[in-house]
Design a protein around this motif. Structure first.
Motif: not given
Length: 479
Positions: A46, A122, A126, A142
């Motif tokens: 991440m 991913y 988010i 992720g």
């Protein structure tokens, strides 16, 4: 830190936990380029920290961990047998899960589509989780973010999904990108009896994404036959969300076949045209493919150039067919909220009993200017996705109707994106006026919003015929 001892080189090498996971991902894919490793590394950590060339060199030379090949100017990395044995002995990897992909340019492009698609998923996850006020800092990696967003978040609480079953690699949180054969546990003999064999396969929950990559070598008949096979497969598995991503070599990954970036518009046009003309036996009747697809609502088909196929894989994970319209409807809402000169007024939902799947994504509307009180001719708003087969068919249906009735020319509205995605199109030459500078409501146009869209000078893009092989990015003012 984990100690790896190379018996053949009589050397010790320490590996971080994230590096072991990254190497396992390499094994599950068969091989990866440095760029693909970087994409997976960002999902794992991440963070956008770079994988150094020095580390890859140490893994290949001093550590004896990876082997290196060179294919058409691409450097690829694969696990060495001795390191595979160590991963298996330590319980990090199941040997039967290793991909059996040959290291060639075709599979480099397949791995690129999968890696970039998971990376985009991913990024999207988010954004979705932040919008739902979910605590991003609590996520392990992720892959967990993708799973959380896939399950759905409502008021900060996860919605339980009884169909979701994580696989044996707990840190992947059920995001499975092993090969199709590995995921289904098929023997070599069983593989020979399959109607189709996707080049790449991603599954999460009840969503199965099949990647079919054409290096511009397959005939139109062959590709249309693949579409038919996916229709039959989806009919046999009504509880699954089946996704076919038909991806074309566009030169975005360097190769000898396409030496410069070039979207194969002509190829895509003829695939869609052939699909519209093809009859198949479906539910005991001879019907056209678009009729069968209209009924098979658990199947989504995307047709895309490789460079933008990542957005389709991401969309397929988070938005099933019925939800794409919401994304594009949000585009209209955002436009109306920010534009003071031009606004949309949606009059009514379109109805079409024969083609509900396509008609349900279209609305009668007009444009108006609040300051001058000017009102446009009536148009049809198609809530679309850049590469979705539904949108292609809807374009064709309403563009042809517009030419015949001399009214209701469709405007295709796409979801808000962080970058401009090149859509594919299927329309008649007669509908477009290439030298138009102002929107006359008698061309097929597309509205695409990005964070840099200029609402003070609102623009739409003219959709060129894909056969012209020109970039469909001619812009002109609405009024």
């Amino acid at each position: 830190m984990v100690l790896y001892y190379n018996l053949f080189k009589n050397s010790k090498y320490y590996l971080k936990d994230d590096h072991i996971k990254l190497l396992v991902i390499m094994g599950l894919n068969g091989f990866l380029t440095a760029q693909q490793l970087q994409l997976y590394h960002e999902v794992l950590t991440m963070k956008n920290t770079k994988i150094s060339a020095q580390m890859l060199s140490r893994w290949s030379k001093r550590g004896g961990i990876v082997g290196v090949n060179k294919i058409q100017n691409h450097v690829t990395y694969h696990l060495k047998d001795s390191f595979i044995d160590w991963l298996v002995a330590q319980g990090y990897l199941y040997k039967n899960d290793l991909a059996d992909r040959s290291e060639n340019i075709h599979n480099i492009m397949v791995n690129q589509a999968i890696a970039k698609g998971i990376w985009q998923a991913y990024q999207t996850s988010i954004s979705l989780l932040r919008h739902s006020n979910y605590g991003i800092n609590t996520l392990v990696n992720g892959f967990e973010a993708i799973t959380k967003a896939y399950k759905g978040v409502s008021n900060g609480q996860l919605i339980n999904n009884s169909n979701f079953t994580p696989n044996n690699y707990q840190w992947l949180y059920g995001v499975d990108f092993r090969s199709y054969f590995r995921q289904l546990g098929l023997t070599v003999e069983e593989q020979h009896h399959l109607n189709f064999m996707p080049d790449g396969f991603i599954s999460i929950g009840n969503t199965a994404i099949c990647v079919e990559l054409d290096n511009l070598t397959e005939t139109n008949e062959r590709l249309v036959a693949k579409i038919s096979n996916y229709l039959y497969y989806a009919k046999e598995h009504p509880q699954q969300h089946i996704v076919m991503c038909l991806i074309f070599n566009d030169g975005s990954v360097r190769n000898n076949k396409v030496t410069a970036k070039k979207i194969p518009y002509s190829k895509i046009y003829h695939i869609v045209q052939k699909s519209l003309q093809t009859q198949i036996t479906y539910r005991g009747k001879q019907v056209g493919i678009i009729n069968a697809y209209n009924q098979q609502t658990n199947l989504d088909i995307f047709i895309a150039p490789l460079m933008d196929s990542d957005i389709d894989i991401s969309d397929a994970i988070f938005y099933k067919n019925k939800d794409y319209t919401k994304l594009s409807a949000d585009t209209i809402k955002l436009f109306n909220a920010n534009s003071s000169k031009i606004k949309f007024y949606v009059k009514s939902h379109n109805q079409h009993k024969q083609y509900n799947r396509y008609a349900n994504k279209s609305y009668y509307a007009y444009l108006y200017a609040p300051n001058t009180r000017k009102i446009s001719d009536d148009i049809i708003i198609v809530l679309g996705q850049e590469h979705l087969f539904d949108t292609l068919v809807t374009q064709a249906l309403y563009a042809n109707k517009a030419m015949k009735d001399h009214r209701y020319y469709p405007m295709i509205v796409y979801p808000l994106r962080q970058r401009l995605i090149t859509p594919v199109a299927f329309i008649s030459d007669d509908l477009q006026k290439q030298n138009a500078r102002q929107y006359t409501y008698h061309q097929v146009v597309r509205l695409q919003l990005t964070p840099t869209y200029n609402y003070d000078v609102p623009m739409v893009y003219l959709i060129n015929n894909v056969r012209s092989n020109l970039q469909p990015q001619i812009m002109f003012k609405l009024f």
